[in-house]
Design an enzyme around this catalytic site. Structure first.
Site, mmCIF file in Angstrom:
data_model
loop_
_atom_site.group_PDB
_atom_site.id
_atom_site.type_symbol
_atom_site.label_atom_id
_atom_site.label_comp_id
_atom_site.label_asym_id
_atom_site.label_seq_id
_atom_site.Cartn_x
_atom_site.Cartn_y
_atom_site.Cartn_z
ATOM 1 N N LYS A 50 0.838 -1.208 0.000
ATOM 2 C CA LYS A 50 0.000 0.000 0.000
ATOM 3 C C LYS A 50 0.870 1.254 0.000
ATOM 4 O O LYS A 50 0.614 2.197 -0.731
ATOM 5 C CB LYS A 50 -0.886 0.043 1.247
ATOM 6 N N CYS A 55 -11.891 2.769 15.776
ATOM 7 C CA CYS A 55 -10.588 2.149 15.556
ATOM 8 C C CYS A 55 -9.850 1.945 16.872
ATOM 9 O O CYS A 55 -9.331 0.860 17.124
ATOM 10 C CB CYS A 55 -9.814 3.055 14.600
ATOM 11 N N MET A 56 -9.800 2.971 17.727
ATOM 12 C CA MET A 56 -9.029 2.796 18.955
ATOM 13 C C MET A 56 -9.592 3.494 20.180
ATOM 14 O O MET A 56 -8.890 3.705 21.143
ATOM 15 C CB MET A 56 -7.550 3.164 18.764
ATOM 16 N N MET A 113 -7.489 -4.081 16.310
ATOM 17 C CA MET A 113 -8.939 -4.114 16.196
ATOM 18 C C MET A 113 -9.598 -5.261 16.954
ATOM 19 O O MET A 113 -10.738 -5.154 17.355
ATOM 20 C CB MET A 113 -9.341 -4.167 14.722
ATOM 21 N N GLY A 161 -4.591 1.972 13.775
ATOM 22 C CA GLY A 161 -4.874 1.621 12.392
ATOM 23 C C GLY A 161 -4.695 2.745 11.403
ATOM 24 O O GLY A 161 -4.551 2.503 10.210
ATOM 25 N N GLN A 162 -4.728 3.992 11.854
ATOM 26 C CA GLN A 162 -4.697 5.119 10.924
ATOM 27 C C GLN A 162 -3.435 5.961 11.140
ATOM 28 O O GLN A 162 -2.877 5.979 12.228
ATOM 29 C CB GLN A 162 -5.937 5.995 11.101
#
Lengths: 919, 102
Positions: A84, A180-181, A413, A450-451
């Site tokens: 990615k 997400c968190m 997650m 995650g981000q």
């Protein structure tokens, strides 16, 4: 030399690749590289995908990016990148890139039922403003809402947070990071009193044992996984454990794979704690000096609506569990109650309450979590012999308790998207704290994100509905007061009532309480659970929806106004990654067409409103706070005038282009190094907003152990970001932080303390026993971490005779979340073109299905079509299916309930019941 | 023309076999080999990006390959990007993506 241009390029690329990974390069090859790159300009940047935060180098020639490589000097990725990351530059050039504002129109006017028509930015803002005023007049500060993002750059999130909370006096701003968190955050608050991990990525090279809890790092944190594998291969004693609900790519690199049943991680954690005590492995010196024991209520519901009024008929039975739950056998044992007992959920309003308990109570609470009980409950593969599973659980404990072993637990997650997400995060700290294996190199419970800026923007800036910058909270009067002073706005400007969290904004739109919503840098109508509700609400209520995006996402499709957003390297920005590292990049190329940065969009919109529009008295139903009249925000206009403002001043001037900020001028050649800034040009008043807003923001964290360095430092050529807390050494140079709470590494720890968990939140709590509070008088636990007892709680929905399979939804390596960007990159799209449903071959056979068959996958909330996959990278146990959510053609999250962890308000995507049949 | 620099890590004892396998793959050139660590630098040339991604996947699936990671991506000559950029004017003349109005 006789080399063709092609050969020459290949030699150069090989040399450059070798140099990136630290292999020797011949002189001749170095010359070839120099010739190839003759008119290129390289610059440092950071990946805009996951939370790892890999450093990149990008080359531009004129207004075009021509090459990209992993940054060999980046401490995070050390010359590596995943598939990615490789496409950071190419994502700008997708064929259906949005390059102009689009408004739904009929007969030349906005019409909710109209088709999208190109409009100018002026027309777009005109309608956006008209609709905003309509919503605000009807519903007040709570009638408008913002879906923000952990992919916002820091200044972007900071500006929108300020616009909403100080300008509009609305706390209805919440990032997709909620999904997400948020559970990680809630546990950081309850256990340590301050957000974000104690450790950092160097733990990988320091540790002997890495335990993955429901985190498929081989696919989701590929570069960190490469570091883990490298550590495993170069140090033979190192062990890697993969605790997961199905066999995945991370199992290939693990020494021990433990397949557990969804939701039973809660029980396994308690088994480990029970064993730590039984084996006399508690680090009493550490626990006595630095920890206390605590617990809280169990009857806290599931974060669903308190009513079934909006439920589809098929989902009513589950929604009603928000009010009362009949305990199953395991939940009853784990909570020391009787099977079949009906428990009223009395603590849904205050699920985070907690109190001190004694060690004896803590030990007693763990008593039911024997190996026999937990193994029978938790074994996730029906085809695995029970004795083998028990053996694995024993081995897991052996690794944790071995005094010679350092241990790091990783999760994302699997823990966070969990109806008891906060609890299971707290439990992980429970075991590391009992063992004294935390806040040291190679020892610690490490929550990944995650981000790319879930930490830097969503958490540190506090773009949540209940937060303010640097660990400050909306309900806390002192925190609001500090924020108001720092922002130079009158006292009582900020609304003391927390706003709606992400799931609730969706519910608010459905029930008509939010009439205007703006989305930046995320795709709620694809990513949020239970989408059938929200798709219908978006199109059938009178809520006006604005979506800023770079591509025609599902959310853009259901919007009323679409604003074209500048992408990553078309603007300036900074991100904060999962190890607290703040990193930056410059605008490399101009935005495509009329696309513009979110920061410009936010500030330009602010120009349309005056103080008198918001700073008079406002009605906020249900507002109850000391110093405020019930249900009202007072007028602060008189106070504003005393401060030198006028009621006619616009929000841009008061919040952004302040006298101090206007002093931060562009051009700034030392920082810009020849790069442009389209936001500066469009604003036209000569200030450098990304820098000015960052410098304004850093004040919040200084001296709070959340210290960031100055803007210019991050842009230095020799800097690859810095982990906070940033401090200055004797020579006045910035030095990055490493392990928090440990005196040896963290200058904020009191000298002589050894360790100090100095976070300030929730550090005065009542005392009680396992049944509740016995003495309400708050006791100070300053400097200490809390070891929580949290019981097993059964998933609110489980497979039954009708919906007979577990469903988990999640991500794949090749696509970024909802695929809005990565599905524009043809090679990523083709290597993973459409979502599939992974299932066990025997489950397929029992339903007369075979690989590639088209099937219906149906839950109480909807049904979708998928193709069956019985092989490949994920191997499901019988009774369990997995589907990724990146495919906008399938909308997998239609199947998922929008229940949340009641404490963190984060959705659970991981354990719902479906049936599968041939389409 | 799409070119990428890829780092392949082989189990050191299988290094010669992996180098042979890589050499036999179309569009792949082995440029550098480090025996002690099993690291190999290859350059891949492919007609289009699809073939490029497929090639990486084929390398990852070779026996005894531990890691195959893209390190360097050269797309100065990518015809798709050139076509995209030459289509861009001020953005106002672009058509509305069909998916939005369907």
């Amino acid at each position: 030399m006789g080399l063709s241009r092609r050969d020459f390029l290949k030699t150069s690329i090989a040399a450059s690749t070798a140099a990136s990974v630290g292999m020797p390069v011949a002189k001749q090859a170095e010359a070839a590289v120099a010739a190839m790159e003759k008119d290129w300009e390289w610059d440092k940047g950071v990946c805009r995908f996951c939370g790892t935060g890999c450093g990149l180098l990008i080359a531009r020639r004129g207004d075009r990016i021509v090459a990209q490589k992993a940054d060999p000097d980046a401490p995070v990725n050390r010359g590596y990148q995943c598939v990615k990351g490789y496409f950071n530059a190419k994502i700008m050039y997708g064929q259906d890139r949005l390059t102009q504002p689009l408004l739904r129109m009929k007969d030349g006017k906005f019409d909710k039922k109209g088709k999208f028509v190109p409009v100018t930015w002026e027309q777009a803002f005109d309608e956006m403003e008209r609709q905003f005023r309509r919503a605000y007049a009807e519903k007040g500060p709570e009638g408008v809402a913002m879906f923000g993002s952990g992919q916002w750059a820091i200044a972007e999130g900071y500006a929108m947070n300020k616009l909403f909370k100080a300008g509009f006096r609305s706390n209805n701003i919440d990032p997709n990071a909620r999904n997400c968190m948020a559970s990680a955050v809630a546990a950081f608050y309850s256990v340590f009193g301050t957000d974000e991990p104690a450790g950092n990525y160097d733990d990988i090279e320091h540790t002997d044992t890495m335990i993955l809890w429901g985190a498929n790092m081989a696919e989701m944190h590929t570069v960190l996984w490469s570091r883990i594998i490298n550590r495993r291969l170069t140090a033979p004693h190192v062990r890697v454990v993969n605790l997961t609900t199905f066999r995945n790519m991370s199992s290939d690199g693990a020494d021990l794979e433990i397949i557990f049943s969804p939701g039973t991680d809660l029980a396994i954690q308690n088994y480990i704690a029970r064993e730590i005590i039984a084996r006399n492995a508690v680090n009493w010196d550490f626990v006595n000096k630095h920890c206390v024991f605590a617990t809280g209520p169990y009857d806290i519901g599931y974060g669903m609506r308190p009513t079934d009024k909006y439920a589809f008929p098929a989902e009513r039975d589950i929604v009603l569990k928000e009010q009362r739950v009949k305990l199953d056998k395991y939940e009853a044992i784990g909570q020391r109650r009787k099977e079949g007992e009906v428990v009223e959920q009395k603590n849904t309003a205050n699920p985070a309450a907690h109190w001190l308990i004694s060690f004896d109570d803590f030990k007693r609470a763990l008593e039911p979590y024997t190996l026999d009980f937990v193994a029978e409950l938790a074994k996730g593969d029906p085809d695995e012999p029970l004795d083998q599973f028990k053996n694995k659980l024993r081995q897991l404990v052996d690794l944790y308790v071995d005094p010679k072993r350092k241990v790091v637990s990783f999760w994302t997650m699997g823990f966070n998207q969990h109806i008891r997400g906060t609890w299971v995060n707290e439990q992980c700290y429970m075991n590391h704290l009992l063992l004294g294996k935390h806040s040291q190199p190679g020892n610690g419970a490490f929550s990944l994100t995650g981000q790319p800026s879930a930490c830097g923007t969503a958490r540190e800036v506090g773009t949540f509905s209940h937060r303010l910058p640097a660990d400050r909270l909306i309900p806390n009067p002192a925190h609001r007061e500090y924020t108001e002073k720092t922002w130079k706005v009158p006292a009582k400007t900020i609304n003391p009532k927390p706003g709606s969290f992400y799931a609730k904004i969706m519910r608010d739109i459905e029930d008509g309480s939010v009439k205007w919503a703006w989305v930046q840098t995320n795709n709620p109508w694809q990513s949020h659970p239970n989408i059938n509700h929200w798709l219908k609400a978006a199109r059938e209520t009178d809520c006006f929806i604005v979506v800023s995006d770079a591509y025609p996402s599902v959310s853009a499709k259901v919007a009323d106004l679409v604003l074209p957003a500048a992408m990553h390297f078309e603007k300036w920005g900074m991100f904060g990654n999962a190890e607290r590292r703040t990193q930056c990049w410059r605008q490399q190329v101009p935005p495509q067409g009329q696309a513009r940065a979110d920061l410009w969009q936010t500030m330009e919109f602010a120009k349309r409103f005056k103080l008198k529009d918001f700073w008079g008295e406002q009605t906020v139903p249900g507002l109850k706070a000391e110093g405020f009249p019930d249900g009202k925000l007072p007028s602060v206009l008189d106070e504003a005038v005393k401060m030198g403002y006028s009621a006619e001043d616009n929000l841009y001037k008061v919040l952004f282009a302040t006298p101090d900020n206007l002093k931060v001028r562009w051009p700034d050649p030392a920082v810009a190094k020849g790069r442009d800034n389209h936001v500066v040009k469009l604003l036209g008043d000569g200030w450098f907003p990304e820098k000015a807003l960052f410098q304004e923001y850093v004040v919040f964290g200084r001296g709070q152990a959340k210290d960031l360095a100055d803007f210019d430092w991050y842009y230095r050529d020799d800097v690859r970001g810095g982990k906070w807390p940033m401090t200055k050494n004797d020579k006045g140079e910035w030095v990055e932080g490493s392990w928090r709470f440990n005196e040896k590494y963290d200058p904020f720890v009191k000298k002589g303390a050894g360790f100090e968990f100095y976070g300030k939140l929730f550090k005065a709590i009542p005392s009680g026993n396992l049944d509740g509070v016995t003495d309400p008088k708050p006791v100070s636990v300053a400097g200490k971490a809390k070891i929580f007892f949290r019981p097993y709680a059964a998933p609110v929905e489980q497979p039954d005779a009708n919906y007979d399979l577990w469903l988990c939804t999640g991500r794949v390596l090749e696509h970024w979340h909802t695929g809005t960007m990565t599905r524009r990159v043809p090679e990523l799209h083709r290597s993973f073109p459409a979502a599939v449903l992974w299932m066990h071959p025997k489950d397929a056979e029992a339903r007369k299905l075979k690989r590639d068959d088209l099937v219906w996958c149906e839950s109480r909330r909807g049904k979708i079509q998928l193709r069956v996959e019985t092989g490949g990278r994920n191997r499901m146990p019988r009774g369990y299916v997995y589907a990724p959510f990146f495919d906008e053609g399938v909308l997998v999250n239609k199947l998922v309930n929008d229940a949340t962890c009641p404490i963190s308000k984060e959705s659970d995507y991981k354990k719902w019941a479906v049936k599968v049949y041939k389409a | 023309m799409n070119l990428s620099g890829i780092l392949v890590v082989a189990k050191p004892e299988w290094l010669p076999a992996v180098v042979d396998d890589l050499g036999a793959m179309p569009g792949i050139e082995v440029h550098q080999v480090e025996e002690a660590t099993g690291r190999i630098v290859v350059v891949q040339e492919a007609d289009d990006v699809q073939a490029e991604a497929d090639g990486l996947e084929r390398i990852q699936k070779l026996p005894h390959v531990v890691v195959a990671q893209m390190v360097y991506h050269y797309f100065a000559d990518d015809p798709n990007i050139d076509a995209f950029l030459s289509d861009q004017t001020d953005g106002m003349s672009a058509s509305v993506p069909a998916v939005l109005n369907n």
